[in-house]
Design a protein around this motif. Structure first.
Motif, short mmCIF file in Angstrom:
data_model
loop_
_atom_site.label_atom_id
_atom_site.label_comp_id
_atom_site.label_asym_id
_atom_site.label_seq_id
_atom_site.Cartn_x
_atom_site.Cartn_y
_atom_site.Cartn_z
N UNK A 190 5.58 -0.74 9.20
CA UNK A 190 6.23 -1.71 10.07
C UNK A 190 5.41 -2.99 10.15
N UNK A 191 6.07 -4.14 9.97
CA UNK A 191 5.38 -5.42 10.03
C UNK A 191 6.42 -6.51 10.28
N UNK A 192 6.02 -7.58 10.93
CA UNK A 192 6.97 -8.62 11.29
C UNK A 192 7.36 -9.47 10.08
N UNK A 193 8.64 -9.57 9.82
CA UNK A 193 9.21 -10.46 8.81
C UNK A 193 8.49 -10.41 7.46
N UNK A 194 8.47 -9.26 6.81
CA UNK A 194 7.84 -9.19 5.49
C UNK A 194 8.68 -9.89 4.43
N UNK A 195 8.07 -10.83 3.75
CA UNK A 195 8.78 -11.55 2.70
C UNK A 195 8.62 -10.85 1.36
N UNK A 196 7.39 -10.48 1.04
CA UNK A 196 7.15 -9.83 -0.25
C UNK A 196 6.19 -8.66 -0.07
N UNK A 197 6.27 -7.72 -0.99
CA UNK A 197 5.36 -6.57 -1.00
C UNK A 197 5.09 -6.21 -2.46
N UNK A 198 3.82 -6.08 -2.81
CA UNK A 198 3.43 -5.77 -4.19
C UNK A 198 2.46 -4.60 -4.17
N UNK A 199 2.70 -3.62 -5.03
CA UNK A 199 1.80 -2.48 -5.14
C UNK A 199 0.62 -2.86 -6.04
N UNK A 200 -0.58 -2.70 -5.51
CA UNK A 200 -1.80 -3.04 -6.24
C UNK A 200 -2.28 -1.87 -7.08
N UNK A 201 -3.17 -2.16 -8.00
CA UNK A 201 -3.68 -1.11 -8.88
C UNK A 201 -4.49 -0.07 -8.12
N UNK A 202 -5.06 -0.46 -6.99
CA UNK A 202 -5.84 0.50 -6.20
C UNK A 202 -4.96 1.36 -5.31
#
Length: 696
Positions: free
Chosen positions: A570-582
């Motif tokens: 849960x987070x306010x107004x997420x525009x983008x989300x990217x999965x990192x290598x870690x």
């Protein structure tokens, strides 16, 4: 186009420019005075209050070149967005303790302007407010009181604190200091050129002094007459250089404003009781503040009053000490209201305002009252408006030559076309434009990726397209009526992942060769009939799962191949989300921040305006993690800066290290004008974009 953004106001501040020629000639060496630009400001800010305990008066600050940023208000809940510290209604006040201000104040409180703030108080505290939040503060140790302070174009802060002058960096390191000699005081000081400071030293005798910070050499000085040489404290509070290179001095104890040349010759004088400050205006007039005499008066060079304010003009506000008056470019005037901590105590139920902003017809359009944590600003002496101060005068990095990149952005409504740009070798190498308006509706560019074969896949709100470097369309889809596409990701060389906002909202894997939809998942949304705000970025991970930023539902969700939610944050107004290598997830959110979250939902890294207070951040739309560990962030401005004339100068893209140092800030609004930034792909990153090798 996203329509949620930080609330705010729309005022810019100005003061007379500082001319260099007269001063340089007099000093027999070139002196480049600090000038404000749309990106920088020399806001000559300050005032100082001295009161009952020291039998003094008050002085004002003038700002040099600050400009207006247009903000629009939305109903986001944030403790610092609404007007802070509301006072009780007048009905609740005892008869012998009338209200100091109306219960409901005009304007947007801390969010009305971005500003730098300092005040003469028992604590030598300074603050920077951006986006309605206190993002930086510093308390100077030792005795004294801050009377004049300015956020410089290089990001340092120079301030006079009665017994000396100090310059600090925004990471609070002292880079220069000057101690006032015994039996003297310094209440006004400003930068001049790159390495010099001018100040007035109260004393017997009182002096105007210019000193080289590097060598410590006094470059110029002359003595000033005073009303009482034996009483040092009330002699002066503010002086300012004029456009002609003369010095305008408010003689507080001699009850006059005097203009001097650099030899100390009197050029002009105006008698006035207890003048705390005198500011040269762009129209040639002078704005004088009367401190505890409680007036602000604009006069011309003939001594005629052109405009004047007194407490009788705003009887609903109790003004105790009008130290500073600053004229804004729109004609409004900001007046500070200094509170004397040495002779009085704040009543938290009836706190005074710290500043008011008046229109030319004396209507109060903003009243600042912020006395409680986390935004206890304290008494008001200096208010330097930063609405149009977007970053340091010299931006870090190599500009267009920092990286080769593909960039595009939403809603460049200045133009009839929306454009994709490719920059290589510091120059515009390629561009492709689409019309803003077509039969299907308004188009906007928000997500774009270059495949390893040079083709570019992009969405355009009413559809999605793939073009070759020769600008040949090799795949295209049109969104159904009522649906929108704001996210598209190439999967291999022959597939794309499309997030189609709508009712229902559908995540589709489409074969661009055959045109077949190979996967079709319906994602839940809270408002199916309001597609615009549903999603901006959805990405397939290297594990074959799908990471969706639910913009209108305040969460990031990872779905398995069948569309089952397997992880939620849960987070306010997420525009983008990217999965990192870690294995962590990089998320952009609003108010503007980038957070890195692990599988347990713990924030392990974060970048926000508090980490770079000199910059003005609007809306972080996309963030990418580079192979070297740095993070590249797009800083999209249109909804905060409603006036498109204010866009130039703002920073579109920044690159920060893991230690949150800004190493690249791109502001490119001409030759070429890249427009607002929503999506940027660095073309020098290792890996194959369509194989998910980029962490974006």
């Amino acid at each position: 186009m996203l329509i949620m953004f930080r609330p705010g106001g729309a005022i810019r501040q100005s003061a007379s420019p500082i001319a260099t020629s007269a001063i340089s000639a007099r000093w027999q060496r070139p002196v480049r005075l600090i000038r404000g630009t749309r990106r920088t400001a020399v806001a000559i800010a300050s005032s100082f209050a001295v009161a009952c305990r020291r039998a003094a008066a008050v002085w004002v600050r003038a700002a040099v070149i600050l400009a207006v940023a247009g903000w629009t208000v939305v109903s986001f809940s944030h403790p610092c967005v609404a007007q802070t510290n509301p006072a009780p209604s007048s009905a609740s006040q005892p008869a012998n303790n009338p209200p100091n201000a109306p219960a409901v104040l005009p304007g947007e409180g801390l969010a009305q302007h971005d500003f730098f703030y300092a005040g003469e108080a028992k604590e030598e505290r300074m603050s920077i407010v951006r986006g309605g939040q206190v993002i930086w503060s510093y308390t100077n140790p030792g005795r004294g009181e801050i009377s004049d302070a300015v956020l410089e174009p290089n990001g340092n802060i120079l301030f006079a604190h009665q017994f000396g002058i100090t310059e600090i960096t925004l990471d609070k390191k002292v880079v220069w200091n000057y101690d006032a000699p015994g039996q003297t005081e310094i209440h006004t000081a400003q930068p001049i050129g790159e390495n010099s400071v001018w100040f007035i030293q109260n004393g017997n005798p009182a002096k105007f002094v210019v000193i080289d910070k590097t060598t410590g050499k006094v470059e110029h000085e002359f003595e000033l007459s005073v009303g009482n040489p034996a009483s040092v404290h009330p002699q002066f509070r503010q002086a300012r250089l004029t456009a002609a290179g003369t010095i305008l001095v408010a003689h507080m104890d001699a009850h006059k404003v005097v203009e001097y040349d650099l030899d100390g010759k009197v050029l002009w004088s105006y008698p006035v009781t207890n003048c705390w400050s005198a500011v040269p205006l762009a129209n040639g007039n002078i704005l004088i503040s009367g401190g505890h005499e409680k007036f602000v008066r604009e006069i011309n060079r003939k001594g005629e009053t052109i405009w004047e304010w007194s407490p009788a003009d705003t009887p609903e506000y109790r003004i105790a000490n009008a130290q500073i008056a600053t004229r804004l470019p729109n004609g409004n005037t900001i007046i500070n209201n200094w509170f004397n901590q040495w002779s009085d105590t704040i009543d938290p139920e009836n706190a005074p305002v710290q500043a008011i902003e008046l229109t030319p017809d004396k209507k109060v359009v903003w009243a600042l009252r912020s006395w409680k944590p986390p935004a206890d600003l304290g008494p008001s002496t200096t208010i330097q408006i930063l609405d149009d101060v977007y970053g340091p005068a010299v931006l870090p990095g190599k500009g267009l030559d920092q990286h080769p990149f593909l960039l595009t952005g939403e809603w460049d409504h200045r133009k009839t076309e929306q454009t994709l740009y490719v920059v290589r070798g510091g120059k515009l190498a390629w561009k492709y434009a689409i019309p803003t308006s077509i039969d299907q509706g308004e188009q906007e560019l928000g997500d774009a990726t270059m495949r390893s074969n040079g083709n570019i896949v992009f969405c355009r709100k009413v559809g999605a397209t793939e073009i070759t470097p020769e600008k040949k369309i090799v795949w295209d889809m049109v969104a159904p009526k009522g649906a929108e596409i704001h996210s598209v990701q190439p999967i291999g060389l022959d597939r794309v992942l499309v997030m189609q906002n709508g009712n229902p909202a559908k995540l589709m894997l489409i074969n661009t060769v055959t045109g077949q939809t190979e996967k079709d998942l319906v994602l839940p949304v809270p408002q199916p009939d309001r597609p615009h705000l549903q999603f901006r970025r959805v990405r397939q991970t290297r594990d074959g799962t799908f990471l969706a930023a639910h913009l209108d539902d305040g969460k990031v969700v990872e779905y398995d191949a069948d569309g089952k939610a397997i992880w939620t944050y849960r987070v306010n107004l997420p525009w983008s989300a990217a999965r990192l290598r870690n294995g962590n997830t990089l998320i952009t959110t609003f108010p503007p921040a980038v957070i890195e979250v692990n599988k347990q939902g713990e924030i392990v890294w974060e970048f926000s305006p508090k980490d770079a207070p000199q910059y003005q951040f609007f809306h972080f739309q996309e963030a990418s993690r580079l192979a070297n560990g740095n993070t590249v962030i797009s800083n999209w401005c249109p909804n905060r800066l409603k006036d498109t004339k204010k866009w130039p100068g703002s920073v579109q893209v920044l690159e920060v290290t893991p230690e949150k140092k800004v190493v690249w800030a791109l502001s490119q609004w001409g030759n070429p004008d890249l427009g607002p930034a929503s999506s940027i792909q660095l073309l020098d990153e290792p890996g194959v974009p369509e194989n998910g090798d980029l962490q974006r």
